[in-house]
Design a protein around this motif. Structure first.
Motif, PDB file in Angstrom:
ATOM      1  N   MET A   1       0.822  -1.207   0.000  1.00 56.54           N
ATOM      2  CA  MET A   1       0.000   0.000   0.000  1.00 56.54           C
ATOM      3  C   MET A   1       0.851   1.250   0.000  1.00 56.54           C
ATOM      4  N   GLY A   2       2.057   1.144   0.535  1.00 55.52           N
ATOM      5  CA  GLY A   2       2.903   2.314   0.627  1.00 55.52           C
ATOM      6  C   GLY A   2       3.644   2.645  -0.620  1.00 55.52           C
ATOM      7  N   ASN A   3       3.628   1.733  -1.600  1.00 51.23           N
ATOM      8  CA  ASN A   3       4.459   1.973  -2.767  1.00 51.23           C
ATOM      9  C   ASN A   3       3.850   2.973  -3.732  1.00 51.23           C
ATOM     10  N   SER A   4       2.671   3.443  -3.396  1.00 50.32           N
ATOM     11  CA  SER A   4       2.042   4.408  -4.267  1.00 50.32           C
ATOM     12  C   SER A   4       2.687   5.747  -4.064  1.00 50.32           C
ATOM     13  N   PHE A   5       3.567   6.146  -4.946  1.00 58.27           N
ATOM     14  CA  PHE A   5       4.412   7.312  -4.635  1.00 58.27           C
ATOM     15  C   PHE A   5       3.761   8.613  -4.980  1.00 58.27           C
ATOM     16  N   PRO A   6       3.965   9.584  -4.127  1.00 60.58           N
ATOM     17  CA  PRO A   6       3.386  10.894  -4.239  1.00 60.58           C
ATOM     18  C   PRO A   6       3.628  11.563  -5.577  1.00 60.58           C
ATOM     19  N   CYS A   7       2.718  12.417  -5.827  1.00 60.50           N
ATOM     20  CA  CYS A   7       2.681  13.178  -7.039  1.00 60.50           C
ATOM     21  C   CYS A   7       3.919  14.035  -7.236  1.00 60.50           C
ATOM     22  N   LYS A   8       4.366  14.243  -8.446  1.00 52.91           N
ATOM     23  CA  LYS A   8       5.529  15.061  -8.692  1.00 52.91           C
ATOM     24  C   LYS A   8       5.210  16.091  -9.740  1.00 52.91           C
ATOM     25  N   ILE A   9       5.163  17.182  -9.511  1.00 54.08           N
ATOM     26  CA  ILE A   9       4.461  18.266 -10.113  1.00 54.08           C
ATOM     27  C   ILE A   9       5.074  18.772 -11.418  1.00 54.08           C
ATOM     28  N   CYS A  10       4.716  19.164 -12.406  1.00 59.72           N
ATOM     29  CA  CYS A  10       5.351  19.297 -13.688  1.00 59.72           C
ATOM     30  C   CYS A  10       5.999  20.588 -14.100  1.00 59.72           C
ATOM     31  N   VAL A  11       6.780  20.482 -15.226  1.00 59.54           N
ATOM     32  CA  VAL A  11       7.470  21.709 -15.512  1.00 59.54           C
ATOM     33  C   VAL A  11       8.508  21.641 -16.596  1.00 59.54           C
ATOM     34  N   ILE A  12       8.745  22.574 -17.293  1.00 67.40           N
ATOM     35  CA  ILE A  12       9.893  22.604 -18.190  1.00 67.40           C
ATOM     36  C   ILE A  12      10.396  23.987 -18.327  1.00 67.40           C
ATOM     37  N   GLY A  13      10.123  25.141 -18.197  1.00 72.94           N
ATOM     38  CA  GLY A  13      10.882  26.292 -18.191  1.00 72.94           C
ATOM     39  C   GLY A  13      10.204  27.569 -18.468  1.00 72.94           C
ATOM     40  N   PHE A  14      10.822  28.638 -18.109  1.00 74.46           N
ATOM     41  CA  PHE A  14      10.230  29.943 -18.359  1.00 74.46           C
ATOM     42  C   PHE A  14      11.101  30.665 -19.389  1.00 74.46           C
TER      43      PHE A  14
ATOM     44  N   THR B   1      12.428  -0.254  -7.522  1.00 76.62           N
ATOM     45  CA  THR B   1      11.458  -0.235  -6.430  1.00 76.62           C
ATOM     46  C   THR B   1      11.346   1.171  -5.867  1.00 76.62           C
ATOM     47  N   MET B   2      10.200   1.468  -5.275  1.00 77.47           N
ATOM     48  CA  MET B   2       9.971   2.792  -4.719  1.00 77.47           C
ATOM     49  C   MET B   2      10.949   3.103  -3.602  1.00 77.47           C
ATOM     50  N   ALA B   3      11.278   2.100  -2.791  1.00 74.33           N
ATOM     51  CA  ALA B   3      12.205   2.322  -1.686  1.00 74.33           C
ATOM     52  C   ALA B   3      13.576   2.756  -2.204  1.00 74.33           C
ATOM     53  N   VAL B   4      14.057   2.103  -3.250  1.00 70.08           N
ATOM     54  CA  VAL B   4      15.360   2.453  -3.831  1.00 70.08           C
ATOM     55  C   VAL B   4      15.294   3.833  -4.465  1.00 70.08           C
ATOM     56  N   TYR B   5      14.188   4.102  -5.143  1.00 69.82           N
ATOM     57  CA  TYR B   5      14.029   5.404  -5.796  1.00 69.82           C
ATOM     58  C   TYR B   5      14.016   6.533  -4.775  1.00 69.82           C
ATOM     59  N   GLU B   6      13.251   6.378  -3.697  1.00 74.35           N
ATOM     60  CA  GLU B   6      13.200   7.413  -2.670  1.00 74.35           C
ATOM     61  C   GLU B   6      14.566   7.628  -2.032  1.00 74.35           C
ATOM     62  N   ALA B   7      15.286   6.539  -1.801  1.00 77.67           N
ATOM     63  CA  ALA B   7      16.617   6.655  -1.203  1.00 77.67           C
ATOM     64  C   ALA B   7      17.544   7.467  -2.098  1.00 77.67           C
ATOM     65  N   SER B   8      17.381   7.339  -3.415  1.00 76.32           N
ATOM     66  CA  SER B   8      18.244   8.081  -4.343  1.00 76.32           C
ATOM     67  C   SER B   8      17.955   9.581  -4.307  1.00 76.32           C
TER      68      SER B   8
ATOM     69  N   ILE C   1      -2.467  21.297 -16.416  1.00 83.22           N
ATOM     70  CA  ILE C   1      -2.378  20.004 -15.723  1.00 83.22           C
ATOM     71  C   ILE C   1      -1.215  20.032 -14.739  1.00 83.22           C
ATOM     72  N   TRP C   2      -1.522  19.714 -13.506  1.00 88.14           N
ATOM     73  CA  TRP C   2      -0.489  19.524 -12.472  1.00 88.14           C
ATOM     74  C   TRP C   2      -0.182  18.033 -12.442  1.00 88.14           C
ATOM     75  N   LEU C   3       0.964  17.651 -12.975  1.00 90.46           N
ATOM     76  CA  LEU C   3       1.297  16.250 -13.214  1.00 90.46           C
ATOM     77  C   LEU C   3       2.248  15.723 -12.161  1.00 90.46           C
ATOM     78  N   SER C   4       1.927  14.561 -11.613  1.00 85.94           N
ATOM     79  CA  SER C   4       2.841  13.902 -10.682  1.00 85.94           C
ATOM     80  C   SER C   4       3.055  12.461 -11.133  1.00 85.94           C
ATOM     81  N   THR C   5       4.280  12.043 -11.145  1.00 87.04           N
ATOM     82  CA  THR C   5       4.636  10.691 -11.560  1.00 87.04           C
ATOM     83  C   THR C   5       6.068  10.420 -11.170  1.00 87.04           C
ATOM     84  N   GLU C   6       6.397   9.146 -10.955  1.00 85.79           N
ATOM     85  CA  GLU C   6       7.774   8.785 -10.652  1.00 85.79           C
ATOM     86  C   GLU C   6       8.535   8.355 -11.899  1.00 85.79           C
ATOM     87  N   MET C   7       7.848   8.296 -13.059  1.00 91.50           N
ATOM     88  CA  MET C   7       8.437   7.733 -14.270  1.00 91.50           C
ATOM     89  C   MET C   7       8.877   8.823 -15.253  1.00 91.50           C
TER      90      MET C   7
END
Length: 583
Positions: free
Chosen positions: A25-38, A518-525, A484-490
């Motif tokens: 249940m915990g592996n559902s990783f929080p949203c990561k908000i989007c962007v590319i530049g001004f 894995t989410m745990a490894v990704y978060e640690a990075s 669109i406020w986009l969140s993703t780990e990918m």
């Protein structure tokens, strides 16, 4: 504790480790908000291209950009304004083009934003631009003032009365409540009861029809349960619980686990005391806030009750008499799937069907009672943001929407600004009424959480194009929707978003997964601070957006949906790309 108790505790610890469902249940990783530049324009002394790099807050672990403009290059832009001279020799227009004024205003707000805990000492912000010449930023909050107001709404009053939950909002409610000094204490209490009886907690937005059933009543009852009149009452009992910290538990699972412990506390008539929170164990959470939930949100109980509970933990008699329990006293089944509070009857039987799957409304979820309770518990735990969290959100909004806000504000400034400053005086309506309005964001705004990667072990993951198909469905009904406020780990999702030219995407500029790490490894990075701060920002932005698209199989989406449904967003609906594990 004796050896038998230690063995029992070890056995129950093992149960939690073995409980893979809970871990997943915990592996559902929080949203990561989007962007590319001004994209920014033209220097002061001669024309040249200035490209904005994203506003960065190293201290707060956030780095956001906006991809709704041209692609940006990493270059310093603040230096473009360091030699600005707002002097009497400038022409009537102030000597700056409109683009230059926008950049100047944006950068001035950035300087002010970079001083979240103290006033900027210098009279000048950039060059000879005075602080007094900078107009109000509509997309930013006064975090210090908000925290002070929230503290009044979260503290019992005289004679241990309820907080000043008035029928009016924000500063207006506090102003109307404050009595004349000549009034006696008994008269004050009488005035309070007669004028404000029936008022509910101020952290619930929207009418009852836009929230889960009984939300206002439940939030009031939980607060009263967690904030007794006298924490020294010998009849009080406590449950002291650390947040889950095993590597497999993401932010979402930790929150879900704590909702289960709050349910146990209410059922056993105990005060829940949250203790060590590993995600707050970083340099951004300073002093007594380090390693505690109260770094991000107001504590679940009063300081008096916390002190009382920790005093009792040093008493063998309190342990023997069951006055104190800890998380290890309960099995993982009791925490994750145990009995829920029935104090309010069965309000989940009246949930409105507003979840859409394949064009049809989902009338019933599995475990509707748990869905309703977790929404209430999360809403309570996140009822008030701390100054730290408020600043994180200010940084996120400013980076994503700051230029647009500057353009809007500039349209109402004198033509000779900054040489001629705008009038910053505040009338009563501005201070007491309009101060209660939420900060500006471009609306309508759609929040989208795309969960892929290692989530495939729990549910069928869905490609990004299916999320965008749902976005197009919303826009066919609301053609003004572009953001669109986009969140993703990918990383692949971020790359694919760039092919949708008719949408403005916003997302956090952090390293993302390539493959099925894995989410745990990704978060640690990412590091503890970054892997906590930006998901929480994404979470809150998702709860405040006008629309939401996610996946029912994701715990993170499940919790976001719960917060939206106790925050006045029930009738906004929830579009899901799947129905896997819909609880």
């Amino acid at each position: 504790m004796d050896a038998g108790m230690e063995t029992g505790a070890s056995q129950k610890n093992l149960e939690r480790v073995i409980s893979q469902k809970a871990m997943q249940m915990g592996n559902s990783f929080p949203c990561k908000i989007c962007v590319i530049g001004f994209f920014c324009g033209v220097s002061i002394t001669y024309l040249f291209l200035v490209v904005l790099s994203p506003f960065r807050s190293v201290e707060y672990g956030l780095d956001l950009q906006c991809s709704s403009r041209l692609n940006s290059q990493n270059s310093s832009w603040m230096d473009s304004f360091k030699d600005i001279k707002v002097s009497e020799n400038l022409p009537e227009t102030g000597g700056l083009s409109d683009d230059e004024k926008v950049k100047l205003l944006f950068s001035a707000w950035s300087v002010l934003l970079d001083e979240p805990t103290k006033d900027v000492q210098s009279e000048f912000l950039i060059g000879e631009l005075k602080k007094s010449s900078v107009p109000h930023a509509p997309h930013l909050e006064d975090c210090r003032l908000n925290a002070e107001i929230s503290r009044k709404f979260d503290t019992r009053g005289m004679n241990r009365s309820l907080p000043p939950w008035t029928l009016w909002g924000g500063m207006l409610g506090l102003e109307l409540l404050w009595p004349k000094l000549s009034m006696g204490e008994e008269q004050i209490q009488f005035e309070y009861r007669t004028k404000y009886e029936g008022a509910y907690p101020p952290w619930i937005a929207g009418p009852d029809s836009e929230n889960y059933p009984f939300t206002r009543r439940v939030q009031q009852d939980i607060w009263i349960h967690q904030h007794p009149e006298d924490c020294g009452d010998p009849n009080l009992r406590f449950l002291v619980a650390d947040w889950e910290r095993l590597p497999g538990f993401g932010v979402g699972a930790q929150l879900a686990g704590m909702t289960g412990l709050l349910a146990i506390a209410i059922n056993e008539k105990r005060i829940l005391i949250t203790n060590y929170y590993n995600r707050a164990d970083h340099s951004g959470c300073e002093g007594s806030l380090r390693s505690h939930w109260s770094c991000y949100f107001f504590p679940e109980t009063s300081q008096e009750c916390r002190d009382r509970a920790f005093d009792l933990m040093r008493s063998p008699e309190a342990w023997n008499n069951g006055i104190i329990t800890v998380k290890e006293n309960y099995t993982s089944k009791e925490i994750w799937a145990g009995r829920l509070p029935k104090v309010w009857g069965n309000p989940w039987n009246y949930l409105q069907p507003t979840t859409d799957i394949n064009g049809s409304l989902l009338a019933h979820h599995r475990k509707m009672d748990r869905r309703w309770w977790r929404a209430q518990a999360i809403r309570y735990l996140m009822r008030f943001q701390t100054q730290y969290t408020c600043h994180l959100l200010n940084v996120a909004r400013h980076t994503a929407f700051g230029l647009d806000a500057a353009k809007m504000v500039l349209g109402n400034l004198p033509a000779a600004w900054p040489k001629v400053a705008a009038n910053r005086s505040e009338a009563d309506i501005e201070h007491f009424v309009w101060s209660n309005h939420k900060p500006w964001i471009p609306r309508p705004l759609l929040s989208m959480h795309v969960r892929m990667g290692d989530k495939a072990c729990e549910m069928k993951v869905v490609e990004f194009k299916h999320y965008m198909h749902l976005a197009d469905r919303i826009r066919s009904r609301f053609p003004q929707l572009n953001n669109i406020w986009l969140s993703t780990e990918m990383q692949e999702v971020i790359d694919k978003s760039k092919t949708y030219k008719k949408w403005n995407f916003y997302y956090t500029n952090v390293s993302r997964q390539v493959g099925n790490t894995t989410m745990a490894v990704y978060e640690a990075s990412l590091g503890r601070k970054t892997s906590t701060n930006y998901p929480l920002v994404n979470f809150i932005m998702a709860t405040e957006a006008d629309f939401f698209i996610g996946a029912l199989g994701s715990t993170w989406c499940y919790l976001i949906d719960g917060m939206r449904n106790t925050g006045g967003k029930v009738m906004a609906g929830y579009l899901s790309v799947n129905k896997d594990r819909f609880w």
